[in-house]
Design an enzyme around this catalytic site. Sequence first.
Site, PDB file in Angstrom:
ATOM      1  CD1 TRP A  11      -2.395  -1.730  -0.071  1.00  0.00           C
ATOM      2  CD2 TRP A  11      -3.338  -0.950   1.816  1.00  0.00           C
ATOM      3  NE1 TRP A  11      -3.622  -2.337   0.073  1.00  0.00           N
ATOM      4  CE2 TRP A  11      -4.218  -1.878   1.217  1.00  0.00           C
ATOM      5  CE3 TRP A  11      -3.712  -0.334   3.011  1.00  0.00           C
ATOM      6  CZ2 TRP A  11      -5.467  -2.197   1.775  1.00  0.00           C
ATOM      7  CZ3 TRP A  11      -4.957  -0.653   3.569  1.00  0.00           C
ATOM      8  CH2 TRP A  11      -5.816  -1.575   2.955  1.00  0.00           C
ATOM      9  CE  LYS A  12       4.503   1.106  -4.380  1.00  0.00           C
ATOM     10  NZ  LYS A  12       5.016   1.490  -5.681  1.00  0.00           N
ATOM     11  CG  HIS A  93       9.832  -0.961  -2.805  1.00  0.00           C
ATOM     12  ND1 HIS A  93       9.927   0.168  -3.578  1.00  0.00           N
ATOM     13  CD2 HIS A  93       8.776  -1.665  -3.278  1.00  0.00           C
ATOM     14  CE1 HIS A  93       8.955   0.149  -4.487  1.00  0.00           C
ATOM     15  NE2 HIS A  93       8.237  -0.959  -4.321  1.00  0.00           N
ATOM     16  CD  GLU A  95       7.974   3.273  -4.569  1.00  0.00           C
ATOM     17  OE1 GLU A  95       7.395   3.121  -3.477  1.00  0.00           O
ATOM     18  OE2 GLU A  95       7.423   3.048  -5.669  1.00  0.00           O
ATOM     19  N   GLY A 174       4.716   1.571 -11.100  1.00  0.00           N
ATOM     20  CA  GLY A 174       3.800   2.714 -11.149  1.00  0.00           C
ATOM     21  C   GLY A 174       3.759   3.435 -12.484  1.00  0.00           C
ATOM     22  N   GLY A 235       1.375  -2.784  -6.238  1.00  0.00           N
ATOM     23  CA  GLY A 235       1.239  -1.466  -5.619  1.00  0.00           C
ATOM     24  C   GLY A 235      -0.140  -0.894  -5.879  1.00  0.00           C
ATOM     25  N   GLY A 236      -0.234  -0.032  -6.888  1.00  0.00           N
ATOM     26  CA  GLY A 236      -1.474   0.690  -7.178  1.00  0.00           C
ATOM     27  C   GLY A 236      -2.717  -0.173  -7.214  1.00  0.00           C
TER      28      GLY A 236
HETATM   29  P1  PGA Z   1       2.910  -0.823  -8.856  1.00  0.00           P
HETATM   30  O1  PGA Z   1       3.961  -0.934  -7.648  1.00  0.00           O
HETATM   31  O2  PGA Z   1       2.119  -2.111  -8.884  1.00  0.00           O
HETATM   32  O3  PGA Z   1       2.075   0.357  -8.534  1.00  0.00           O
HETATM   33  O4  PGA Z   1       3.730  -0.663 -10.117  1.00  0.00           O
HETATM   34  C1  PGA Z   1       4.599  -2.138  -7.348  1.00  0.00           C
HETATM   35  C2  PGA Z   1       5.546  -1.969  -6.188  1.00  0.00           C
HETATM   36  O5  PGA Z   1       6.208  -0.923  -6.093  1.00  0.00           O
HETATM   37  O6  PGA Z   1       5.677  -2.860  -5.333  1.00  0.00           O
END
Ligand code: PGA
Length: 257
Positions: A11-12, A93, A95, A174, A235-236
Amino acid sequence: MTQRPYIVGNWKMHGTRAMLAEARAIDRAAQRHMRVEVAIAPPFTLIHPIHREAELIAVGAQNCHEADGGAHTGEISAGMLADAGAKFVILGHSERRQGQKESNALVRAKADAAIEAGLRVIMCCGEDEATRDAGGAVDFVKKQLTASLPKSVEDLEDTAERLTVAYEPIWAIGTGKTASLADIAEMHAAIRALLVELYGEEKGSDIRILYGGSVKPENARDILGTAEVGGALVGGASLTADSFMGIALAAGETVDS
Ligand code: PGA
């Protein structure tokens, strides 16, 4: 032993208590997908509330500190996550590697701390677009993983049992772009070979390797049907029960009944 496909929502930095309804819906829907293992990693603040309510899905975190405790203002230890009900933690990750400047050595220290605390670890890896374009993706990911995976823990077998790897090409996160199925197959085969080298044939063959980067219900079936893809880190598309469970449905369809 063949493991169930593992579908994990990252979910970030999304989600207040209003999102608990979505977590509930995911947990309820998971009952219709028992051939798939479903889990979510919400922000720290939602770990305990989701853990208290969830009947089927596991809840995990997106980061931990490498120390057990002490004077580390603003940080959370792996033991605290376990205490709050987390069963796993996502580490390395991109990020965090990019945004928080986490090195391979730091990621490994966090992984060791998480295993020590009894958590499972989802270890992320992945190359940037320039590395992929230059033909260096497989080499880069092998080096990154070799330097990041938990290793200094005494019992390697126990470590392997609690490990999942997630391959996430940075340029696919993303962005709506995904790696080609051939590139995914090539990378997952290389990661499998590395895991067998590090953890032995039996344990190394059992570690699930997830794919991540713009996975959605529409592309999940093809990606999850690719050799050595043991699930997805999402993610999204994990932020609503509808789209997330669409991916779980696709995962279930890849399992022989
Ligand atoms: P995303 O992110 O599905 O939004 O591309 C995946 C993730 O960063 O784990």
